[in-house]
Scaffold this motif. Structure first.
Motif, PDB file in Angstrom:
ATOM      1  N   SER A 101       0.376  -0.861   0.351  1.00 29.63           N
ATOM      2  CA  SER A 101       0.305  -0.547  -0.066  1.00 29.63           C
ATOM      3  C   SER A 101       0.701   1.306  -0.272  1.00 29.63           C
ATOM      4  CB  SER A 101      -0.958   0.035   1.486  1.00 29.63           C
ATOM      5  OG  SER A 101      -0.323   0.144   2.299  1.00 29.63           O
ATOM      6  N   LEU A 102       1.710   0.935   0.282  1.00 31.45           N
ATOM      7  CA  LEU A 102       3.320   1.705   0.318  1.00 31.45           C
ATOM      8  C   LEU A 102       3.136   2.886  -0.549  1.00 31.45           C
ATOM      9  CD1 LEU A 102       4.054   4.549   3.095  1.00 31.45           C
ATOM     10  CD2 LEU A 102       6.132   2.522   3.265  1.00 31.45           C
ATOM     11  N   MET A 103       3.939   1.652  -1.164  1.00 37.15           N
ATOM     12  CA  MET A 103       4.014   1.818  -3.202  1.00 37.15           C
ATOM     13  C   MET A 103       3.025   2.282  -3.381  1.00 37.15           C
ATOM     14  SD  MET A 103       7.156  -0.971  -3.906  1.00 37.15           S
ATOM     15  CE  MET A 103       7.897  -0.264  -5.267  1.00 37.15           C
ATOM     16  N   VAL A 104       1.851   1.965  -3.596  1.00 37.00           N
ATOM     17  CA  VAL A 104       0.536   2.246  -4.227  1.00 37.00           C
ATOM     18  C   VAL A 104       0.420   3.155  -3.961  1.00 37.00           C
ATOM     19  CG1 VAL A 104      -1.112   1.837  -4.561  1.00 37.00           C
ATOM     20  CG2 VAL A 104      -0.460  -0.306  -4.485  1.00 37.00           C
ATOM     21  N   LEU A 105       0.399   3.837  -2.903  1.00 38.92           N
ATOM     22  CA  LEU A 105       0.151   5.089  -2.333  1.00 38.92           C
ATOM     23  C   LEU A 105       1.030   6.338  -3.459  1.00 38.92           C
ATOM     24  CD1 LEU A 105      -1.646   7.708  -1.067  1.00 38.92           C
ATOM     25  CD2 LEU A 105      -0.386   6.889   0.870  1.00 38.92           C
ATOM     26  N   SER A 106       2.035   5.086  -3.121  1.00 44.32           N
ATOM     27  CA  SER A 106       3.617   6.593  -3.945  1.00 44.32           C
ATOM     28  C   SER A 106       3.241   7.122  -5.381  1.00 44.32           C
ATOM     29  CB  SER A 106       5.293   6.361  -3.582  1.00 44.32           C
ATOM     30  OG  SER A 106       5.465   6.483  -2.198  1.00 44.32           O
ATOM     31  N   TYR A 107       2.815   5.624  -5.737  1.00 45.92           N
ATOM     32  CA  TYR A 107       3.226   5.950  -7.908  1.00 45.92           C
ATOM     33  C   TYR A 107       1.585   6.923  -7.374  1.00 45.92           C
ATOM     34  CZ  TYR A 107       6.168   2.730  -8.009  1.00 45.92           C
ATOM     35  OH  TYR A 107       7.562   2.834  -8.799  1.00 45.92           O
ATOM     36  N   ILE A 108       0.471   7.155  -7.418  1.00 52.42           N
ATOM     37  CA  ILE A 108      -0.848   7.618  -6.778  1.00 52.42           C
ATOM     38  C   ILE A 108      -0.120   8.950  -7.095  1.00 52.42           C
ATOM     39  CG2 ILE A 108      -2.934   8.434  -6.305  1.00 52.42           C
ATOM     40  CD1 ILE A 108      -4.325   5.390  -5.179  1.00 52.42           C
ATOM     41  N   ILE A 109       0.081   9.346  -5.953  1.00 58.44           N
ATOM     42  CA  ILE A 109       0.504  10.735  -5.398  1.00 58.44           C
ATOM     43  C   ILE A 109       1.762  11.429  -7.133  1.00 58.44           C
ATOM     44  CG2 ILE A 109       1.982  12.383  -3.979  1.00 58.44           C
ATOM     45  CD1 ILE A 109       0.659  10.434  -1.090  1.00 58.44           C
ATOM     46  N   SER A 110       2.437  10.444  -7.284  1.00 59.66           N
ATOM     47  CA  SER A 110       2.950  11.000  -8.003  1.00 59.66           C
ATOM     48  C   SER A 110       2.316  11.317  -9.766  1.00 59.66           C
ATOM     49  CB  SER A 110       4.516   9.591  -8.736  1.00 59.66           C
ATOM     50  OG  SER A 110       5.575   9.887  -9.769  1.00 59.66           O
ATOM     51  N   SER A 111       1.815  10.301  -9.564  1.00 59.12           N
ATOM     52  CA  SER A 111       1.019  10.765 -11.070  1.00 59.12           C
ATOM     53  C   SER A 111       0.277  11.614 -10.830  1.00 59.12           C
ATOM     54  CB  SER A 111      -0.542   9.483 -11.013  1.00 59.12           C
ATOM     55  OG  SER A 111       0.366   8.311 -11.507  1.00 59.12           O
ATOM     56  N   SER A 112      -0.643  11.887  -9.780  1.00 58.17           N
ATOM     57  CA  SER A 112      -0.939  13.481 -10.131  1.00 58.17           C
ATOM     58  C   SER A 112      -0.147  14.783  -9.891  1.00 58.17           C
ATOM     59  CB  SER A 112      -1.554  13.082  -8.401  1.00 58.17           C
ATOM     60  OG  SER A 112      -2.172  12.464  -8.285  1.00 58.17           O
ATOM     61  N   CYS A 113       1.154  14.896  -9.564  1.00 58.95           N
ATOM     62  CA  CYS A 113       1.775  15.217  -9.706  1.00 58.95           C
ATOM     63  C   CYS A 113       2.222  15.452 -10.830  1.00 58.95           C
ATOM     64  CB  CYS A 113       3.160  15.445  -8.819  1.00 58.95           C
ATOM     65  SG  CYS A 113       2.489  15.451  -6.389  1.00 58.95           S
ATOM     66  N   ASN A 114       3.034  14.564 -12.006  1.00 60.17           N
ATOM     67  CA  ASN A 114       3.323  14.802 -13.126  1.00 60.17           C
ATOM     68  C   ASN A 114       2.261  14.810 -13.702  1.00 60.17           C
ATOM     69  OD1 ASN A 114       5.684  13.418 -12.391  1.00 60.17           O
ATOM     70  ND2 ASN A 114       5.324  11.688 -12.313  1.00 60.17           N
ATOM     71  N   GLY A 115       0.814  14.424 -13.724  1.00 56.11           N
ATOM     72  CA  GLY A 115      -0.352  15.163 -14.163  1.00 56.11           C
ATOM     73  C   GLY A 115      -0.213  16.880 -14.133  1.00 56.11           C
ATOM     74  N   LEU A 116       0.205  17.674 -13.046  1.00 54.33           N
ATOM     75  CA  LEU A 116       0.154  19.022 -13.109  1.00 54.33           C
ATOM     76  C   LEU A 116       1.130  19.216 -13.569  1.00 54.33           C
ATOM     77  CD1 LEU A 116      -0.489  21.758 -11.985  1.00 54.33           C
ATOM     78  CD2 LEU A 116       1.314  20.961  -9.912  1.00 54.33           C
ATOM     79  N   ILE A 117       2.810  18.740 -14.152  1.00 54.18           N
ATOM     80  CA  ILE A 117       3.153  19.598 -14.935  1.00 54.18           C
ATOM     81  C   ILE A 117       3.306  19.277 -16.316  1.00 54.18           C
ATOM     82  CG2 ILE A 117       6.163  19.052 -16.108  1.00 54.18           C
ATOM     83  CD1 ILE A 117       5.982  20.288 -12.327  1.00 54.18           C
ATOM     84  N   THR A 118       3.005  18.168 -16.081  1.00 59.17           N
ATOM     85  CA  THR A 118       2.322  17.986 -17.812  1.00 59.17           C
ATOM     86  C   THR A 118       0.841  18.596 -18.819  1.00 59.17           C
ATOM     87  OG1 THR A 118       2.317  15.239 -17.525  1.00 59.17           O
ATOM     88  CG2 THR A 118       1.131  15.891 -19.521  1.00 59.17           C
ATOM     89  N   ALA A 119       0.358  19.211 -17.526  1.00 60.44           N
ATOM     90  CA  ALA A 119      -0.542  20.068 -18.021  1.00 60.44           C
ATOM     91  C   ALA A 119       0.005  21.299 -18.334  1.00 60.44           C
ATOM     92  CB  ALA A 119      -1.644  19.656 -17.095  1.00 60.44           C
ATOM     93  N   GLN A 120       0.924  21.924 -17.589  1.00 61.36           N
ATOM     94  CA  GLN A 120       1.565  22.804 -17.920  1.00 61.36           C
ATOM     95  C   GLN A 120       2.295  23.168 -19.486  1.00 61.36           C
ATOM     96  OE1 GLN A 120       3.854  23.138 -14.020  1.00 61.36           O
ATOM     97  NE2 GLN A 120       3.135  25.952 -13.634  1.00 61.36           N
ATOM     98  N   ILE A 121       3.574  21.862 -19.296  1.00 62.11           N
ATOM     99  CA  ILE A 121       3.627  22.192 -21.048  1.00 62.11           C
ATOM    100  C   ILE A 121       2.461  21.906 -21.822  1.00 62.11           C
ATOM    101  CG2 ILE A 121       4.277  20.124 -21.739  1.00 62.11           C
ATOM    102  CD1 ILE A 121       6.708  21.030 -21.124  1.00 62.11           C
ATOM    103  N   LEU A 122       1.708  21.317 -21.801  1.00 64.36           N
ATOM    104  CA  LEU A 122       0.485  21.920 -22.887  1.00 64.36           C
ATOM    105  C   LEU A 122      -0.414  22.639 -22.798  1.00 64.36           C
ATOM    106  CD1 LEU A 122      -1.841  18.786 -22.310  1.00 64.36           C
ATOM    107  CD2 LEU A 122      -0.286  18.755 -24.201  1.00 64.36           C
ATOM    108  N   TYR A 123      -0.297  23.522 -21.434  1.00 65.98           N
ATOM    109  CA  TYR A 123      -0.715  24.822 -21.410  1.00 65.98           C
ATOM    110  C   TYR A 123       0.277  26.093 -21.946  1.00 65.98           C
ATOM    111  CZ  TYR A 123      -2.690  29.572 -19.601  1.00 65.98           C
ATOM    112  OH  TYR A 123      -2.981  30.582 -19.396  1.00 65.98           O
TER     113      TYR A 123
END
Length: 253
Positions: free
Chosen positions: A218-240
């Motif tokens: 569960s610790l690793m799963v939560l880490s990847y969920i958070i990582s995906s959310s944060c990477n999604g933010l940078i991805t959105a900025q790249i597009l913007y």
């Protein structure tokens, strides 16, 4: 006759059995697919999808930050890249790698961390180098690999490794927020590579499924969920900021 008919596919697949069982599926799934021809076995399909994604992520990770590294070298500039952000990302990657090794997880569940670590270390050095601090960059390399050797050795207690893995979440969040704030303040994404950012986002999303399937941690799963959310933010900025470059921003000012 039934016995001989089953022996034909068995003998045909026999040369591939060791590879398939060692890297893609347990022996029970090999039997389900190639002896009983039950190709819709749900549990086995999940295992194969997870293993396939894991191998794909590892192969992709070999090149995921290469576009970023080449872009920095080509421009001879690390403008827009945050050394603190890379360091926090490196902390998270190192924690995942050390935790996975200590727990004995299969390489397919964490192998990309090794290649991301090597590329992140290279990027950290380049940021220092192009800021005119090559000596600091070399010192960083020596210190980092020395600490890494100790961290993955039996000398380091499991409690320390677990604490590092738990610290991944704030490290990932702060690292990405630092980079996002720099992008926002600059009004562009500088020398950030869109290819690298997109690959990191896709890889972290896929890792949620493979981690649930292969480790159940569960610790690793939560880490990847958070990582995906944060990477999604940078991805959105790249597009913007897609059509905004540092040169265009300077001309506008």
């Amino acid at each position: 006759m039934a016995t001989s008919e089953k022996a034909v596919p068995t003998s045909f697949m026999e040369p591939f059995k060791d590879v398939l069982v060692n890297y893609l599926m347990p022996e029970k799934c090999y039997d389900e697919f190639f002896l009983d021809f039950n190709f819709l076995h749900v549990d086995c399909l999940k295992i194969i999808i997870s293993k396939g994604l894991g191998i794909g992520i590892i192969l992709g990770s070999v090149l995921v930050k290469l576009p970023q590294i080449l872009k920095v070298i080509g421009a001879k500039s690390a403008e827009g890249l945050s050394f603190k952000s890379v360091m926090l990302e490196l902390l998270a990657i190192t924690g995942t790698m050390a935790y996975s090794i200590a727990k004995g997880f299969p390489f397919s569940a964490w192998g990309e961390a090794l290649f991301l670590m090597l590329q992140s270390v290279t990027l950290a050095f380049l940021i220092q180098h192009y800021k005119g601090s090559t000596v600091k960059g070399l010192t960083f390399l020596v210190i980092y690999f020395g600490l890494l050797a100790v961290l993955i050795s039996p000398l380091t207690p499991m409690s320390v490794v677990t604490t590092m893995q738990a610290s991944n979440m704030p490290a990932i969040i702060f690292g990405r927020l630092i980079q996002a704030s720099i992008n926002y303040r600059n009004g562009h994404t500088g020398q950030l590579s869109a290819i690298s950012v997109f690959l990191l986002f896709a890889g972290s999303l896929a890792r949620i499924f493979t981690t649930v399937q292969e480790t159940g941690d569960s610790l690793m799963v939560l880490s990847y969920i958070i990582s995906s959310s944060c990477n999604g933010l940078i991805t959105a900025q790249i597009l913007y900021y897609w059509n905004v470059s540092p040169e265009m921003k300077k001309k506008a000012e």
